[in-house]
Design a protein around this motif. Structure first.
Motif, PDB file in Angstrom:
ATOM      1  N   THR A  25       0.896  61.346  51.480  1.00  0.00           N
ATOM      2  CA  THR A  25      -0.328  62.119  51.313  1.00  0.00           C
ATOM      3  C   THR A  25      -0.082  63.189  50.262  1.00  0.00           C
ATOM      4  N   THR A  41      -6.535  70.732  51.440  1.00  0.00           N
ATOM      5  CA  THR A  41      -7.104  69.392  51.359  1.00  0.00           C
ATOM      6  C   THR A  41      -5.964  68.396  51.337  1.00  0.00           C
ATOM      7  N   ARG A  42      -6.045  67.392  52.197  1.00  0.00           N
ATOM      8  CA  ARG A  42      -5.058  66.315  52.226  1.00  0.00           C
ATOM      9  C   ARG A  42      -5.737  65.041  51.747  1.00  0.00           C
ATOM     10  N   LEU A  56      -9.063  58.707  51.347  1.00  0.00           N
ATOM     11  CA  LEU A  56      -9.374  59.505  52.535  1.00  0.00           C
ATOM     12  C   LEU A  56      -9.036  60.956  52.232  1.00  0.00           C
ATOM     13  N   SER A  58      -9.239  65.030  53.844  1.00  0.00           N
ATOM     14  CA  SER A  58      -9.564  65.935  54.940  1.00  0.00           C
ATOM     15  C   SER A  58      -9.287  67.360  54.468  1.00  0.00           C
ATOM     16  N   LYS A  60      -9.106  71.491  55.803  1.00  0.00           N
ATOM     17  CA  LYS A  60      -8.998  72.396  56.961  1.00  0.00           C
ATOM     18  C   LYS A  60      -8.761  73.804  56.448  1.00  0.00           C
ATOM     19  N   SER A  67     -13.629  72.553  58.999  1.00  0.00           N
ATOM     20  CA  SER A  67     -12.932  71.328  58.620  1.00  0.00           C
ATOM     21  C   SER A  67     -13.957  70.303  58.161  1.00  0.00           C
ATOM     22  N   ASN A  68     -13.485  69.352  57.369  1.00  0.00           N
ATOM     23  CA  ASN A  68     -14.354  68.332  56.816  1.00  0.00           C
ATOM     24  C   ASN A  68     -13.510  67.096  56.537  1.00  0.00           C
ATOM     25  N   ASN A  69     -14.057  65.915  56.808  1.00  0.00           N
ATOM     26  CA  ASN A  69     -13.393  64.654  56.499  1.00  0.00           C
ATOM     27  C   ASN A  69     -14.345  63.816  55.674  1.00  0.00           C
ATOM     28  N   GLU A  70     -13.785  63.070  54.732  1.00  0.00           N
ATOM     29  CA  GLU A  70     -14.618  62.315  53.816  1.00  0.00           C
ATOM     30  C   GLU A  70     -13.863  61.081  53.350  1.00  0.00           C
ATOM     31  N   VAL A 123     -17.338  58.283  55.374  1.00  0.00           N
ATOM     32  CA  VAL A 123     -16.454  58.828  56.399  1.00  0.00           C
ATOM     33  C   VAL A 123     -15.803  57.700  57.196  1.00  0.00           C
ATOM     34  N   THR A 125     -14.804  57.283  60.865  1.00  0.00           N
ATOM     35  CA  THR A 125     -15.136  57.995  62.093  1.00  0.00           C
ATOM     36  C   THR A 125     -15.348  57.001  63.222  1.00  0.00           C
TER      37      THR A 125
END
Length: 151
Positions: A25, A41-42, A56, A58, A60, A67-70, A123, A125
């Motif tokens: 990552t 951001t990862r 991907l 994410s 935080k 937080s947000n994931n995309e 996403v 999810t």
């Protein structure tokens, strides 16, 4: 005297594999859209089996907890989509994983519920996660909409 050949380079987009201990990552410090402090951001470049190459991401923020994931396409998106149907019969079915691209439409005909294409970011999810994201979107700015309805 023989020299050892170097290991061949690993592909940029590798199969998503829970047994892979060598997942690479990338971490980037970036600005939080909520509090404007720095967060992390990862990014992971991977291939989802039977789907495609994806990016991907994410985010935080330790300052405010946002937080947000995309998920973004890692390759050209095909011209024609694929229709995938699933029957949700139990509470456990709500935990089924979903890869929802930003151009996908998500429908639950029994509830007359639809998340139109291009209204949510892509996403990785669950079914429940798509529903929660839709609820959050509907609740956003609800107070402002109520004021406009009264006026």
């Amino acid at each position: 005297m023989e020299s050892a050949l170097p290991d061949p380079p690993k592909p940029l987009f590798r199969d998503l594999d829970p047994e892979d201990d060598d997942i690479e990552t990338t971490e980037i410090e970036s600005l939080c859209v909520n509090c404007e402090e720095n967060g992390m951001t990862r990014i992971l470049l991977t291939k989802i089996p039977f789907f495609r190459e994806v990016i991907l991401m994410s985010f935080k923020c330790d300052q405010c907890g946002y937080s947000n994931n995309e998920i973004q396409p890692g390759a050209r998106v095909q011209d024609k989509g694929v229709k995938v149907s699933v029957a949700i019969r139990t509470v456990q079915d709500l935990s089924r994983q979903v890869v929802k691209s930003d151009s996908a439409t998500f429908k639950i005909p029994q509830l007359d519920f639809e998340v139109p294409a291009d209204t949510q970011k892509g996403v990785l999810t669950t079914v429940e996660g798509v529903l929660e994201r839709a609820i959050e979107g509907l609740q956003q700015d609800q107070a402002i909409r109520r004021v406009h309805m009264i006026s």
